[in-house]
Enzyme design. Structure first.
Site, PDB file in Angstrom:
ATOM      1  N   SER A 291       0.853  -1.194   0.000  1.00 50.43           N
ATOM      2  CA  SER A 291       0.000   0.000   0.000  1.00 50.43           C
ATOM      3  C   SER A 291       0.883   1.236   0.000  1.00 50.43           C
ATOM      4  O   SER A 291       1.985   1.215   0.568  1.00 50.43           O
ATOM      5  CB  SER A 291      -0.872  -0.003   1.253  1.00 50.43           C
ATOM      6  OG  SER A 291      -1.435   1.283   1.450  1.00 50.43           O
ATOM      7  N   SER A 292       0.379   2.321  -0.591  1.00 48.13           N
ATOM      8  CA  SER A 292       1.182   3.541  -0.630  1.00 48.13           C
ATOM      9  C   SER A 292       1.374   4.154   0.758  1.00 48.13           C
ATOM     10  O   SER A 292       2.221   5.036   0.923  1.00 48.13           O
ATOM     11  CB  SER A 292       0.547   4.572  -1.571  1.00 48.13           C
ATOM     12  OG  SER A 292      -0.734   4.921  -1.128  1.00 48.13           O
ATOM     13  N   CYS A 293       0.631   3.673   1.771  1.00 48.12           N
ATOM     14  CA  CYS A 293       0.816   4.226   3.114  1.00 48.12           C
ATOM     15  C   CYS A 293       2.086   3.708   3.784  1.00 48.12           C
ATOM     16  O   CYS A 293       2.396   4.101   4.903  1.00 48.12           O
ATOM     17  CB  CYS A 293      -0.398   3.963   3.997  1.00 48.12           C
ATOM     18  SG  CYS A 293      -0.602   2.246   4.439  1.00 48.12           S
TER      19      CYS A 293
ATOM     20  N   TYR B 252      -0.981  -0.736  10.080  1.00 46.23           N
ATOM     21  CA  TYR B 252      -1.146  -1.368   8.763  1.00 46.23           C
ATOM     22  C   TYR B 252       0.139  -1.219   7.942  1.00 46.23           C
ATOM     23  O   TYR B 252       0.597  -2.175   7.311  1.00 46.23           O
ATOM     24  CB  TYR B 252      -2.322  -0.699   8.044  1.00 46.23           C
ATOM     25  CG  TYR B 252      -2.637  -1.265   6.687  1.00 46.23           C
ATOM     26  CD1 TYR B 252      -3.251  -2.507   6.551  1.00 46.23           C
ATOM     27  CD2 TYR B 252      -2.337  -0.563   5.527  1.00 46.23           C
ATOM     28  CE1 TYR B 252      -3.551  -3.019   5.305  1.00 46.23           C
ATOM     29  CE2 TYR B 252      -2.633  -1.068   4.270  1.00 46.23           C
ATOM     30  CZ  TYR B 252      -3.241  -2.302   4.162  1.00 46.23           C
ATOM     31  OH  TYR B 252      -3.537  -2.807   2.925  1.00 46.23           O
TER      32      TYR B 252
ATOM     33  N   LYS C 223       2.618  -4.098   6.382  1.00 38.21           N
ATOM     34  CA  LYS C 223       2.885  -4.192   4.941  1.00 38.21           C
ATOM     35  C   LYS C 223       4.381  -4.043   4.650  1.00 38.21           C
ATOM     36  O   LYS C 223       4.906  -4.704   3.738  1.00 38.21           O
ATOM     37  CB  LYS C 223       2.062  -3.142   4.182  1.00 38.21           C
ATOM     38  CG  LYS C 223       0.591  -3.505   4.089  1.00 38.21           C
ATOM     39  CD  LYS C 223       0.414  -4.772   3.256  1.00 38.21           C
ATOM     40  CE  LYS C 223      -0.996  -5.257   3.163  1.00 38.21           C
ATOM     41  NZ  LYS C 223      -1.115  -6.540   2.430  1.00 38.21           N
TER      42      LYS C 223
ATOM     43  N   HIS D 130     -13.141   3.201   2.844  1.00 31.08           N
ATOM     44  CA  HIS D 130     -12.307   4.307   2.377  1.00 31.08           C
ATOM     45  C   HIS D 130     -13.197   5.454   1.913  1.00 31.08           C
ATOM     46  O   HIS D 130     -14.416   5.315   1.784  1.00 31.08           O
ATOM     47  CB  HIS D 130     -11.405   3.842   1.232  1.00 31.08           C
ATOM     48  CG  HIS D 130     -10.332   2.907   1.680  1.00 31.08           C
ATOM     49  ND1 HIS D 130     -10.436   1.543   1.544  1.00 31.08           N
ATOM     50  CD2 HIS D 130      -9.139   3.132   2.281  1.00 31.08           C
ATOM     51  CE1 HIS D 130      -9.350   0.977   2.046  1.00 31.08           C
ATOM     52  NE2 HIS D 130      -8.543   1.914   2.495  1.00 31.08           N
TER      53      HIS D 130
HETATM   54  O1  GFB Z   1      -9.788   6.820   2.193  1.00 29.88           O
HETATM   55  P1  GFB Z   1      -9.416   7.150   3.585  1.00 29.88           P
HETATM   56  O2  GFB Z   1     -10.234   6.533   4.654  1.00 29.88           O
HETATM   57  O3  GFB Z   1      -7.929   6.720   3.837  1.00 29.88           O
HETATM   58  O4  GFB Z   1      -9.498   8.753   3.794  1.00 29.88           O
HETATM   59  P2  GFB Z   1      -6.434   7.304   3.800  1.00 29.88           P
HETATM   60  C1  GFB Z   1      -8.915   9.649   2.917  1.00 29.88           C
HETATM   61  C2  GFB Z   1      -9.273  11.062   3.310  1.00 29.88           C
HETATM   62  O5  GFB Z   1     -10.672  11.268   3.090  1.00 29.88           O
HETATM   63  C3  GFB Z   1      -9.029  11.416   4.780  1.00 29.88           C
HETATM   64  C4  GFB Z   1     -11.257  11.868   4.218  1.00 29.88           C
HETATM   65  O6  GFB Z   1      -8.536  12.738   4.857  1.00 29.88           O
HETATM   66  C5  GFB Z   1     -10.433  11.329   5.379  1.00 29.88           C
HETATM   67  O7  GFB Z   1     -10.604  12.111   6.535  1.00 29.88           O
HETATM   68  N1  GFB Z   1     -12.702  11.571   4.277  1.00 29.88           N
HETATM   69  C6  GFB Z   1     -13.700  12.471   4.113  1.00 29.88           C
HETATM   70  C7  GFB Z   1     -13.279  10.373   4.520  1.00 29.88           C
HETATM   71  N2  GFB Z   1     -14.900  11.909   4.276  1.00 29.88           N
HETATM   72  C8  GFB Z   1     -14.671  10.588   4.523  1.00 29.88           C
HETATM   73  C9  GFB Z   1     -15.530   9.487   4.779  1.00 29.88           C
HETATM   74  O8  GFB Z   1     -16.770   9.594   4.826  1.00 29.88           O
HETATM   75  N3  GFB Z   1     -14.930   8.270   4.960  1.00 29.88           N
HETATM   76  C10 GFB Z   1     -13.580   8.122   4.926  1.00 29.88           C
HETATM   77  N4  GFB Z   1     -13.054   6.880   5.103  1.00 29.88           N
HETATM   78  N5  GFB Z   1     -12.732   9.156   4.720  1.00 29.88           N
HETATM   79  C11 GFB Z   1      -6.005   4.813   4.292  1.00 29.88           C
HETATM   80  C12 GFB Z   1      -5.118   4.101   5.242  1.00 29.88           C
HETATM   81  O9  GFB Z   1      -5.689   6.129   4.473  1.00 29.88           O
HETATM   82  O10 GFB Z   1      -5.766   4.517   2.930  1.00 29.88           O
HETATM   83  C13 GFB Z   1      -4.871   2.710   4.880  1.00 29.88           C
HETATM   84  O11 GFB Z   1      -5.633   4.268   6.549  1.00 29.88           O
HETATM   85  C14 GFB Z   1      -4.600   2.500   3.408  1.00 29.88           C
HETATM   86  O12 GFB Z   1      -3.815   2.217   5.625  1.00 29.88           O
HETATM   87  C15 GFB Z   1      -5.624   3.213   2.566  1.00 29.88           C
HETATM   88  O13 GFB Z   1      -3.314   2.961   3.080  1.00 29.88           O
HETATM   89  C16 GFB Z   1      -5.318   3.128   1.082  1.00 29.88           C
HETATM   90  O14 GFB Z   1      -5.961   7.503   2.402  1.00 29.88           O
HETATM   91  O15 GFB Z   1      -6.270   8.493   4.698  1.00 29.88           O
END
Ligand code: GFB
Length: 313
Positions: free
Chosen positions: A108-110, A137, A141, A180
């Site tokens: 993952s890119s994280c 996570y 990874k 996500h």
């Molecule tokens: O996709 P996401 O949950 O993961 O959130 P990450 C990306 C951004 O979208 C964050 C915002 O800044 C969230 O606060 N966001 C806005 C939301 N509204 C929402 C919502 O309703 N739901 C969610 N989920 N986010 C994950 C990692 O990070 O990405 C994992 O935690 C993994 O480890 C994955 O790498 C690909 O991009 O921040």
């Protein structure tokens, strides 16, 4: 990879695994081995070894993982670290012990540092501290990537790692707590339009930048890597461009036909400020993503409406 090769896709029911199975079948690979969680518990070491000894796959796509969005990563920290570490060690070691030499491990890119220079190149791994919300996570990874490297170095295996950016597409998780951002916003915006709501809540500030890749492009890149005979190393797989979360919401609203407002919930984390992959290693090999973000979201929205909305909306 010959068409008759026996290919094990670990995690075939998930977003990535299901796309890999589709892509492999489309490519004429018919000898695909899959196991549901009920049939094979990847947390059970002896079960994984018995399976690997019995099946002895020629190729493995390691897409099994506990995954989730920012909130799930940040609150289920122990589960994300433990399960992903254990699944990776079981599969890598059992594959090696059964004589398998060819695996593609999905990361993952994280895994890259929180303050990584952008776009992020593969060699930036382990050059700085990780983003706190997904550190467990990412650590798991990174361990998986290092397992692949170490088995290659010591035992001569050919285990390659692919680092996808943020993915979306059919069979994604649309649960609002654990998903996500892209599926969450699609579901929320679709529901707001249906219910005539004038506001949709977006977590955080809306300013973080993310790069989104349709999962069919990822699957295509993974199969391309295996077919091209890559033997080791890390390969970033992304779209090459990113958007802010606010821009993503506006794009989804346009596709869904929602004309209301967005409000921002500062009580939710932003996570890493930007995550854009440098994809030159893949483009140097001759591969690039095909789906535009707009087309990919439109296709995924059609899937969501057809397959899920009645159950979840
Ligand atoms: O996709 P996401 O949950 O993961 O959130 P990450 C990306 C951004 O979208 C964050 C915002 O800044 C969230 O606060 N966001 C806005 C939301 N509204 C929402 C919502 O309703 N739901 C969610 N989920 N986010 C994950 C990692 O990070 O990405 C994992 O935690 C993994 O480890 C994955 O790498 C690909 O991009 O921040």
């Amino acid at each position: 990879m010959t068409k008759a090769a026996k290919i094990f896709v670990a995690g075939h029911r998930g977003l990535v695994g299901s796309a890999l199975v589709r892509r492999l079948r489309d490519g004429g690979y018919d000898n695909i081995v899959t196991r549901t969680r009920a049939e094979l518990d990847l947390l059970n070491q002896s079960a994984v070894h018995s399976f690997m000894q019995a099946e002895r796959p020629d190729y493995i796509f390691m897409a099994a993982a506990r995954v989730g969005g920012i909130l799930a990563n940040n609150t289920r920290r122990a589960d994300f670290l433990y399960e992903n570490l254990v699944i990776a060690t079981h599969i890598v070691h059992a594959a090696y012990a059964a004589g398998n030499r060819r695996m593609l491990f999905l990361g993952s890119s994280c895994i890259y540092p929180r303050e990584c220079p952008q776009p992020m190149r593969e060699e930036y791994l382990l050059t700085g501290p990780l983003e706190h919300t997904n550190e467990p996570y990412a650590i798991a990874k990174i361990a998986g990537v290092k397992l692949c490297e170490a088995y290659n170095d010591q035992y001569g295996t050919q285990f390659v790692s692919a680092m996808p950016t943020n993915l979306y597409g059919p069979n994604d998780n649309f649960d609002l707590e654990s998903s996500h951002v892209l599926p969450a916003l699609m579901r929320k915006i679709d529901a707001a339009k249906t219910n005539g709501d004038r506001e949709v809540v977006i977590w955080g500030s809306g300013t973080p930048r993310r790069e989104f890749l349709h999962v069919d492009d990822l699957a295509d890149g993974c199969v391309f890597l295996m077919e091209s005979g890559c033997k080791k190393g890390i390969y970033n797989i992304g779209a090459g461009t990113d958007v802010t979360i606010r821009e993503l919401a506006e794009l989804i609203a346009d596709i869904v036909g929602y004309t209301g407002e967005f409000v921002y919930d500062a009580g939710k984390p932003d996570g890493t400020p930007r995550k854009l992959l440098d994809v030159s290693r893949m483009s140097d090999l001759g591969w690039r993503a095909k789906n535009s973000l707009r087309d990919g979201i439109a296709q995924t929205y059609a899937w969501y409406r057809r397959e899920l909305r009645d159950q979840t909306g």
